[in-house]
Write an enzyme that holds these catalytic residues in place. Structure first.
Site, PDB file in Angstrom:
ATOM      1  N   LYS A  35      51.912 -34.713  63.589  1.00 22.97           N
ATOM      2  CA  LYS A  35      52.307 -36.156  62.782  1.00 22.97           C
ATOM      3  C   LYS A  35      51.215 -35.769  61.499  1.00 22.97           C
ATOM      4  CE  LYS A  35      49.540 -39.551  65.294  1.00 22.97           C
ATOM      5  NZ  LYS A  35      49.800 -40.416  66.336  1.00 22.97           N
ATOM      6  N   ARG A 130      51.640 -52.525  70.959  1.00 18.88           N
ATOM      7  CA  ARG A 130      52.190 -52.079  70.022  1.00 18.88           C
ATOM      8  C   ARG A 130      53.818 -51.559  70.190  1.00 18.88           C
ATOM      9  NH1 ARG A 130      48.940 -47.090  66.866  1.00 18.88           N
ATOM     10  NH2 ARG A 130      50.015 -46.011  68.485  1.00 18.88           N
ATOM     11  N   TYR A 251      30.014 -45.017  37.735  1.00 20.58           N
ATOM     12  CA  TYR A 251      30.820 -46.354  37.456  1.00 20.58           C
ATOM     13  C   TYR A 251      29.977 -47.381  38.405  1.00 20.58           C
ATOM     14  CZ  TYR A 251      35.146 -44.301  35.874  1.00 20.58           C
ATOM     15  OH  TYR A 251      35.987 -43.736  35.001  1.00 20.58           O
ATOM     16  N   MET A 299      37.472 -40.913  40.719  1.00 16.86           N
ATOM     17  CA  MET A 299      38.726 -40.151  40.643  1.00 16.86           C
ATOM     18  C   MET A 299      38.891 -38.865  41.053  1.00 16.86           C
ATOM     19  SD  MET A 299      42.511 -40.581  38.787  1.00 16.86           S
ATOM     20  CE  MET A 299      42.573 -42.505  38.877  1.00 16.86           C
TER      21      MET A 299
HETATM   22  C1  PLP Z   1      48.633 -40.094  67.391  1.00 22.15           C
HETATM   23  C2  PLP Z   1      49.150 -40.020  68.736  1.00 22.15           C
HETATM   24  C3  PLP Z   1      48.519 -39.356  69.549  1.00 22.15           C
HETATM   25  C4  PLP Z   1      47.348 -38.453  69.523  1.00 22.15           C
HETATM   26  O1  PLP Z   1      46.137 -39.004  69.205  1.00 22.15           O
HETATM   27  P1  PLP Z   1      44.633 -38.319  69.084  1.00 22.15           P
HETATM   28  O2  PLP Z   1      43.701 -39.262  69.226  1.00 22.15           O
HETATM   29  O3  PLP Z   1      44.685 -37.746  67.904  1.00 22.15           O
HETATM   30  O4  PLP Z   1      44.785 -37.170  70.310  1.00 22.15           O
HETATM   31  C5  PLP Z   1      48.980 -39.358  71.192  1.00 22.15           C
HETATM   32  N1  PLP Z   1      49.865 -40.295  71.369  1.00 22.15           N
HETATM   33  C6  PLP Z   1      50.605 -41.052  70.598  1.00 22.15           C
HETATM   34  C7  PLP Z   1      51.450 -41.753  71.010  1.00 22.15           C
HETATM   35  C8  PLP Z   1      50.125 -40.971  69.377  1.00 22.15           C
HETATM   36  O5  PLP Z   1      50.606 -41.692  68.260  1.00 22.15           O
END
Ligand code: PLP
Length: 355
Positions: A35, A130, A251, A299
């Site tokens: 992802k 969640r 800055y 930036m």
């Molecule tokens: C992002 C995610 C992972 C991976 O987690 P890491 O800590 O990067 O290994 C595993 N399971 C779910 C549901 C996630 O959203």
């Protein structure tokens, strides 16, 4: 030459880290979590570099379809599942598995006509609060999914809230095990931290994200797990200023020199993904030598200390993180985690693959 900033993606390090996962989990299948554009490393690049992975985990249906169109044949799991019933035909057509975490998703599966069934990982809320069904609600959801001709239930999954802390998993493991008939189904529980720290969580499928990219999921250094950085963000010094005592840099005038100093201006700023919150003192490397950030990140530029590095000057190479400088150390200095820095690599930074 154009602007000298560059992200180097070391595919040998990626494959090495995959083998670290493999070694840690000899009996589990591995879902490589890709992802967020593979945590900034390039989704297709990472998927294609890991032909041994048992599957890939993504967030959006478009990502799954892009993987299929690129010839990826392994399992693909949408970690949060679909968001709307209109996504279901694409999931079915492309054999993309989906998490199902809500009764609304169950209803959408029941109401949509599909040419073939969709594979489902039923997501349980064991304490993260969640996504997912509470353990006591799982049997009813499972019964509906099993009765639905559009569904092929593949596994039960859950996600740990603090697998990076001592005893971070116990209460969630207990909640998971409390699901009626839990052992009738394959399980997917472990993220990187749980995979590394709690082998009991590995079970049928692990979901390895951050460790593939060579950053640490815990307080321990990534190197302690044998992980190697995959992304190195580097740039060059484009100007040098001789700063007089009492003068300030950048800055907000947050850094004031208390002696004569040499300051190197680096072509990298927050619009490249370098954290603006990184304070003076954040480690950088100049020509492989340790140095530090001075003043505020702007930036497109930041400033590093060359006072003790007389050989460094315009065109010297600066490593912001990666090889020789773990991203986790930079992240810690900036009050965040390696994940955030890697994911935030800006699209304007050119990427090259090595190895
Ligand atoms: C992002 C995610 C992972 C991976 O987690 P890491 O800590 O990067 O290994 C595993 N399971 C779910 C549901 C996630 O959203």
């Amino acid at each position: 030459m154009s602007r000298p900033i560059l992200a180097r993606i070391d595919l040998a390090a990626l494959r090495h880290n995959y083998h670290v996962v493999r070694q840690a989990t000899s009996h589990s299948k591995i879902l490589a979590v890709i992802k967020a554009n593979a945590y900034g490393h390039g989704m297709l690049r990472v998927a294609q570099a890991l032909p041994e992975a048992d599957g890939f985990a993504v967030l959006a249906v478009e990502e799954g379809v892009a993987l299929r169109n690129a010839g990826i044949r392994q399992a693909i799991l949408m970690l949060e599942g679909f968001f709307d019933a209109s996504e279901l035909p694409a999931l079915a057509a492309h054999s993309i598995s989906t998490a199902v975490h809500s009764i609304e998703q169950v209803e959408m599966l029941e109401k949509t006509a599909l040419p073939q069934p969709v594979s489902v990982f039923l997501k349980l809320n064991t304490g993260m609060n969640r996504l997912g069904f509470r353990p006591e609600a799982a049997p009813a959801a499972l019964a509906r999914l099993r009765a639905c001709p559009n569904v092929n239930v593949l596994a039960l999954m859950t996600h740990f809230a603090s697998a990076d802390e001592p005893h971070g998993i116990d209460f969630q493991m207990t909640a998971f095990q409390s699901v009626a008939d839990v052992d009738k189904w394959p399980h997917s529980l472990a993220n990187s931290a749980a995979t590394l720290e709690y082998p009991c969580t590995q079970q049928d499928w692990v979901r390895a994200g951050i460790m593939l990219y060579g950053a640490s999921p815990t307080e321990k250094p990534a190197a302690a797990y044998g992980l190697e950085p995959v992304m190195t963000l580097e740039s060059h010094i484009i100007a040098v200023q001789d700063v007089r005592p009492g003068e300030t840099i950048g800055y907000g005038r947050t850094f004031r020199a208390d002696r004569p100093m040499r300051a190197g201006i680096v072509a990298c700023g927050y619009a490249d993904g370098y954290p603006r919150h990184a304070p003076t003192g954040t480690p950088v490397r100049v020509n492989g030598q340790p140095s530090r950030l001075l003043g505020r990140v702007s930036m497109d530029m930041l400033c590093v200390d060359l006072t003790e590095l007389p050989d460094a000057g315009v065109a010297s190479k600066v490593t912001l993180w990666g090889e020789g400088l773990p991203v986790d150390i930079v992240a810690k200095s900036a009050g965040t985690i390696g994940y955030e820095l890697l994911c935030a690599l800006a699209p304007r930074v050119p990427v090259i693959e090595v190895n």
